[in-house]
Design a protein around this motif. Sequence first.
Motif, PDB file in Angstrom:
ATOM      1  N   ASN A  26       0.822  -1.214   0.000  1.00 17.51           N
ATOM      2  CA  ASN A  26       0.000   0.000   0.000  1.00 17.51           C
ATOM      3  C   ASN A  26       0.855   1.262   0.000  1.00 17.51           C
ATOM      4  O   ASN A  26       0.470   2.291  -0.552  1.00 17.51           O
ATOM      5  CB  ASN A  26      -0.927   0.007   1.218  1.00 17.51           C
ATOM      6  N   THR A  27       2.028   1.190   0.635  1.00 22.17           N
ATOM      7  CA  THR A  27       2.931   2.338   0.674  1.00 22.17           C
ATOM      8  C   THR A  27       3.596   2.575  -0.680  1.00 22.17           C
ATOM      9  O   THR A  27       3.683   3.712  -1.154  1.00 22.17           O
ATOM     10  CB  THR A  27       4.018   2.134   1.745  1.00 22.17           C
ATOM     11  N   CYS A  28       4.055   1.493  -1.306  1.00 22.92           N
ATOM     12  CA  CYS A  28       4.788   1.616  -2.579  1.00 22.92           C
ATOM     13  C   CYS A  28       3.875   1.666  -3.798  1.00 22.92           C
ATOM     14  O   CYS A  28       4.148   2.392  -4.761  1.00 22.92           O
ATOM     15  CB  CYS A  28       5.764   0.448  -2.713  1.00 22.92           C
ATOM     16  N   PHE A  29       2.802   0.913  -3.752  1.00 23.88           N
ATOM     17  CA  PHE A  29       1.873   0.850  -4.892  1.00 23.88           C
ATOM     18  C   PHE A  29       0.438   0.979  -4.374  1.00 23.88           C
ATOM     19  O   PHE A  29      -0.305  -0.012  -4.340  1.00 23.88           O
ATOM     20  CB  PHE A  29       2.047  -0.468  -5.649  1.00 23.88           C
ATOM     21  N   PRO A  30       0.027   2.173  -3.957  1.00 26.48           N
ATOM     22  CA  PRO A  30      -1.275   2.355  -3.293  1.00 26.48           C
ATOM     23  C   PRO A  30      -2.496   1.946  -4.115  1.00 26.48           C
ATOM     24  O   PRO A  30      -3.537   1.654  -3.553  1.00 26.48           O
ATOM     25  CB  PRO A  30      -1.297   3.852  -2.981  1.00 26.48           C
ATOM     26  N   GLN A  31      -2.372   1.919  -5.438  1.00 24.28           N
ATOM     27  CA  GLN A  31      -3.521   1.548  -6.264  1.00 24.28           C
ATOM     28  C   GLN A  31      -3.590   0.050  -6.557  1.00 24.28           C
ATOM     29  O   GLN A  31      -4.583  -0.430  -7.100  1.00 24.28           O
ATOM     30  CB  GLN A  31      -3.480   2.324  -7.599  1.00 24.28           C
ATOM     31  N   ALA A  32      -2.540  -0.677  -6.194  1.00 25.44           N
ATOM     32  CA  ALA A  32      -2.489  -2.100  -6.537  1.00 25.44           C
ATOM     33  C   ALA A  32      -3.602  -2.905  -5.885  1.00 25.44           C
ATOM     34  O   ALA A  32      -4.090  -3.882  -6.451  1.00 25.44           O
ATOM     35  CB  ALA A  32      -1.133  -2.678  -6.140  1.00 25.44           C
ATOM     36  N   LEU A  33      -4.003  -2.481  -4.691  1.00 22.02           N
ATOM     37  CA  LEU A  33      -5.036  -3.215  -3.960  1.00 22.02           C
ATOM     38  C   LEU A  33      -6.425  -2.615  -4.155  1.00 22.02           C
ATOM     39  O   LEU A  33      -7.377  -3.021  -3.505  1.00 22.02           O
ATOM     40  CB  LEU A  33      -4.699  -3.235  -2.465  1.00 22.02           C
ATOM     41  N   LYS A  34      -6.522  -1.657  -5.066  1.00 24.37           N
ATOM     42  CA  LYS A  34      -7.796  -0.976  -5.286  1.00 24.37           C
ATOM     43  C   LYS A  34      -8.238  -1.087  -6.741  1.00 24.37           C
ATOM     44  O   LYS A  34      -8.825  -0.167  -7.301  1.00 24.37           O
ATOM     45  CB  LYS A  34      -7.678   0.491  -4.873  1.00 24.37           C
ATOM     46  N   ILE A  35      -7.966  -2.231  -7.334  1.00 20.59           N
ATOM     47  CA  ILE A  35      -8.316  -2.421  -8.742  1.00 20.59           C
ATOM     48  C   ILE A  35      -9.774  -2.815  -8.924  1.00 20.59           C
ATOM     49  O   ILE A  35     -10.279  -2.912 -10.026  1.00 20.59           O
ATOM     50  CB  ILE A  35      -7.406  -3.482  -9.399  1.00 20.59           C
ATOM     51  N   GLY A  36     -10.459  -3.041  -7.825  1.00 13.80           N
ATOM     52  CA  GLY A  36     -11.878  -3.359  -7.873  1.00 13.80           C
ATOM     53  C   GLY A  36     -12.165  -4.845  -7.851  1.00 13.80           C
ATOM     54  O   GLY A  36     -11.259  -5.681  -7.778  1.00 13.80           O
ATOM     55  N   GLY A  37     -13.437  -5.181  -7.911  1.00 14.53           N
ATOM     56  CA  GLY A  37     -13.871  -6.569  -7.998  1.00 14.53           C
ATOM     57  C   GLY A  37     -13.503  -7.418  -6.799  1.00 14.53           C
ATOM     58  O   GLY A  37     -13.372  -6.935  -5.672  1.00 14.53           O
TER      59      GLY A  37
END
Length: 324
Positions: A26-37
């Motif tokens: 979440n710190t390095c790639f904050p959008q990686a866990l928010k791709i949906g679905g």
Amino acid sequence: MKILKTVQKVPGGLMIVPLFLAAIINTCFPQALKIGGIATATFNTGALAFIGCNLLCVGAQINPKGVAESLKRGAALTIAKFLAGFIPAIIVAKIFGNAGILGITPLLLLAAVTSDNCGIYLGLMPEIGDEYDLGAQSLLGLTAGPLFTLLGLGAAGGGFNPIAIIASVATMVVGFILGNLDEEIRDFLKPGITFTLPFIGFAVGSALNIVNIIKGGPTGLLLGVLVLVLSFIFLVPVDKFILHRPGYAAVANCSSASSSVAVPAIVAQAIPSLSSQVGAATTALAASAVITAIVCPIMTSMAVKKWGTGKVTGADDSSKAQNA
């Protein structure tokens, strides 16, 4: 590769290791866990759902004789956690007013100290506690939100929300009923206590940003230390001298909930005069959540080594745990 055995060597590792892994992502790639679905629902927003499943499985393991014990432990520690933030906040407010001192305001003390990272507690208890420690989470869950902060600030409308209590204990009650109606259901649900821990840890960690320690600055660092110290001072005596327990459960509750970062904005809606504190308070609370998430498991491991564990395998061990 012996990944599982390596993880289990870490105190509370089944929950703590996924938590830090998610925090790093979440710190390095904050959008990686928010791709949906399904991915986001599982790895980012599913903490409460997994905690609910965990409590259902926990409830199934509690026999009728143990309900009072679980509620007693949960109530005592929950009240102590509230007082740990409420009393210092009152003192700061009386002496320094709402502006506080060194950046530590009454709002910060209430939001940080009265909150609790329930995921950390749940992650630690299967390895060091008993089923009643796990059952206590049904009431300790009340600390994971703005309720106690609002009560402490006198902005809760003068009443305790009964729905909040029902929502906190509902899944455990369902598990308790099912487990006591059918022994096979109890056995079926027992592995779920451990199985859900990595998912709880990862989902909780996905809300943490390690950079927030830096952004929170000295205030966030000081707040994190205050959460650990004040919680320890208030909870450990209750656990040891009122509940007559070893003390590890009290230390496992010396954390600050990541959800507390949303509390200042919620409080500002009820008390507009505090709206100017929202920005600084949010950053400091985020830092406190990360700091306590790192230190609390370490403190708990030290407490277990010094005072003993509640994990029992027989009558002799049970006696030792009670007399620790």
